[in-house]
Design an enzyme around this catalytic site. Structure first.
Site, mmCIF file in Angstrom:
data_model
loop_
_atom_site.group_PDB
_atom_site.id
_atom_site.type_symbol
_atom_site.label_atom_id
_atom_site.label_comp_id
_atom_site.label_asym_id
_atom_site.label_seq_id
_atom_site.Cartn_x
_atom_site.Cartn_y
_atom_site.Cartn_z
ATOM 1 N N GLY A 254 0.779 -1.230 0.000
ATOM 2 C CA GLY A 254 0.000 0.000 0.000
ATOM 3 C C GLY A 254 0.806 1.273 0.000
ATOM 4 O O GLY A 254 0.236 2.364 -0.150
ATOM 5 N N ASP B 76 0.628 3.313 -3.353
ATOM 6 C CA ASP B 76 -0.679 3.958 -3.514
ATOM 7 C C ASP B 76 -0.788 5.177 -2.606
ATOM 8 O O ASP B 76 -1.302 6.231 -3.009
ATOM 9 C CB ASP B 76 -1.799 2.972 -3.187
ATOM 10 C CG ASP B 76 -1.693 1.676 -3.976
ATOM 11 O OD1 ASP B 76 -1.258 1.731 -5.143
ATOM 12 O OD2 ASP B 76 -2.029 0.616 -3.423
#
Length: 383
Positions: free
Chosen positions: A300, A303
Site C-alpha cells: 500500500g 498507492d
C-alpha cells in the site's frame, strides 16, 4: 453510502479512482500459507487505496468499479464507503464473484513470500465502456488509473484506452504504471503500459519497474527520455526518495495531455546520467529524499505516495512539498501491517513538509507516528 444508480448528474469530486478492489486476508502470524492457522480480513486495491487515503486527507473522492452480489462485495463497498469515499457508482454483478487474495506476512519482495490471488473472472474484470457510469468517472478534477486494470481483460483495456485518449475537457489523468507481469496474458503488457502512460498527464513509475518492464537502466533521466509526453512524471526510487519532472504548465496552469502514439517497448534507454543529489532541484525537476521509516509492511505504500502527491497537486503546492506529502503518506502505510493506514492530519503533514532540509533528513518515523502531533517535528521518531 449505497451503490444505487442515480438519475442526476454526478457531483464533480477532487479525485475519481477506477479499478478493482479485493478482499484481502492477512495472516495472523508469519509462516507459509500452508501453516498459517487464521487470517484477518482487510481490503486492498491500488485505485481504491488512493481514493481512501485522499478522502481521509480531506478531499472528495469517488471509487468506480464492479463487485459481485456477495458478502465480499458488501464488505468492500461498506469498508471503502466508511472512509468517506463516494461508492454510489460501484455496480453489482450477479454472475461474477468479488476477487479475494491471501498473502504471507512481511516484505513481498522477501524470500518465501506468497500471494494467492482468486480474481480470475471477477466482477471487476468485466468492467467495460458500456457498463461503467462514464459520467461519474469523468466528473473529477483528477482521474486516477493504474496499469493493473488494463491487464484484467480486453474489455478493461478498451475502457482504459477510452479514458486515457486525448480529448477536450477530460479530467487530469493520473496513471500509476503498476507493472504486474503475472497478470498479463501475453507479452504485450509493457508496450500497452507505455502507450497508456504516454497519454496520461501525471505518471507514477518505480525506477525498478521501469527497468523490469522497459529495460531502462539509466535512472530517472532515462525514464523521462522514454516518457517525455506526460506533463508530470514521478519516478519512485524506494527508500532513497523520488524524482519529479514537470513541464511548464500551459494555459490555465495545466500541462498539456500527452500525445504519444503507440511505440513498441524499447531497450534503447540505457543511457547513463550523472545522478543528482537527493534534495536537489533544477527548473522542472526536483529530487527529494524519503524520511527514515521503521517498516512494518510495504503493501500500500506506493498507492499512499500517489495519494499524497495528488493531494499536494490539487492544493497547488510546490513540487518539493508534493513529493514530501507523498513520502509522508507512504510512511503512514509502511508503519501498519495492512494496505491502509490513518494518515497524518493535514496540519501535521504540512508542518513536517515545511521542515528545512536538515530537519527533514533527521526525521525518524515509526508505528504510531501519525498520532504524534504534540511532539516537535524532529522528535517524531521510532521509540
Amino acid at each position: 453510502m449505497t451503490a444505487t444508480a442515480s438519475c442526476t448528474a454526478p457531483d464533480v469530486v477532487d479525485v475519481v479512482a477506477l479499478g478493482e478492489s479485493m478482499v484481502t486476508f492477512l495472516p495472523s502470524r508469519p509462516g507459509r500459507l500452508a501453516d498459517v492457522p487464521s487470517f484477518d480480513r482487510g481490503i486492498g486495491g491500488a485505485e481504491s487505496n488512493v481514493a481512501c487515503v485522499m478522502a481521509a486527507a480531506g478531499h472528495t473522492a469517488r471509487w468506480v468499479s464492479r463487485v459481485g452480489e456477495d458478502g465480499f462485495g458488501d464488505h468492500l463497498v461498506e469498508a471503502i464507503g466508511a472512509y468517506g469515499v463516494d461508492v454510489s457508482s460501484v455496480r453489482r454483478d450477479p454472475s461474477r464473484p468479488t476477487g479475494v487474495y491471501f498473502r504471507t506476512a512481511g516484505d513481498r519482495a522477501g524470500d518465501g513470500h506468497e500471494v494467492a490471488y482468486y480474481r480470475a473472472g471477477s466482477a471487476a474484470s468485466a468492467m467495460a465502456v458500456g457498463n461503467v457510469e462514464m459520467g461519474a468517472v469523468r466528473a473529477a478534477r483528477v482521474l486516477h488509473l493504474s496499469g493493473i486494470t488494463a491487464a484484467l481483460s480486453e474489455d478493461c483495456l478498451a475502457l482504459m484506452r477510452e479514458l486515457t485518449a486525448p480529448a477536450a475537457g477530460r479530467p487530469l489523468v493520473s496513471f500509476d504504471v503498476n507493472h504486474r507481469q503475472g497478470l498479463w496474458r501475453e507479452t504485450g503488457g509493457p508496450r500497452i503500459l507505455l502507450e497508456l502512460a504516454r497519454d496520461a498527464d501525471i505518471v507514477f513509475v518505480g525506477e525498478d519497474e521501469a527497468e523490469e518492464a522497459w529495460g531502462v537502466t539509466g535512472g530517472p533521466e532515462a525514464i523521462r527520455e522514454l516518457l517525455p509526453e506526460p506533463g508530470t512524471l514521478v519516478v519512485k526510487q524506494g527508500a532513497e526518495g523520488a524524482t519529479v519532472f514537470e513541464r511548464t504548465p500551459g494555459p490555465g496552469g495545466r500541462p498539456a495531455a500527452g500525445r504519444g502514439g503507440p511505440v513498441a517497448p524499447t531497450r534503447r534507454s540505457r543511457i547513463c546520467h550523472s545522478p543528482a543529489p537527493l534534495g536537489s532541484a533544477r527548473p522542472g525537476r526536483v529530487v527529494e529524499r524519503a524520511p527514515h521509516v521503521s517498516v512494518v509492511a510495504p503493501v500500500g505504500a506506493g498507492d499512499a505516495f500517489a495519494a499524497g502527491f495528488l493531494s499536494g497537486t490539487l492544493r497547488g503546492l510546490p513540487l518539493r512539498d508534493r513529493l514530501r506529502h507523498g513520502h509522508l503518506m507512504a510512511a503512514a502505510a509502511l508503519t501498519v501491517p495492512g494496505d491502509l493506514a490513518t494518515p497524518p492530519s493535514r496540519d501535521h503533514a504540512d508542518r513536517l513538509a515545511a521542515l528545512d532540509d536538515d530537519a527533514w533528513g533527521r526525521l525518524r518515523l515509526g508505528p504510531g507516528w501519525t498520532h504524534a502531533v504534540d511532539r516537535a517535528p524532529e522528535e517524531v521518531r521510532t521509540p
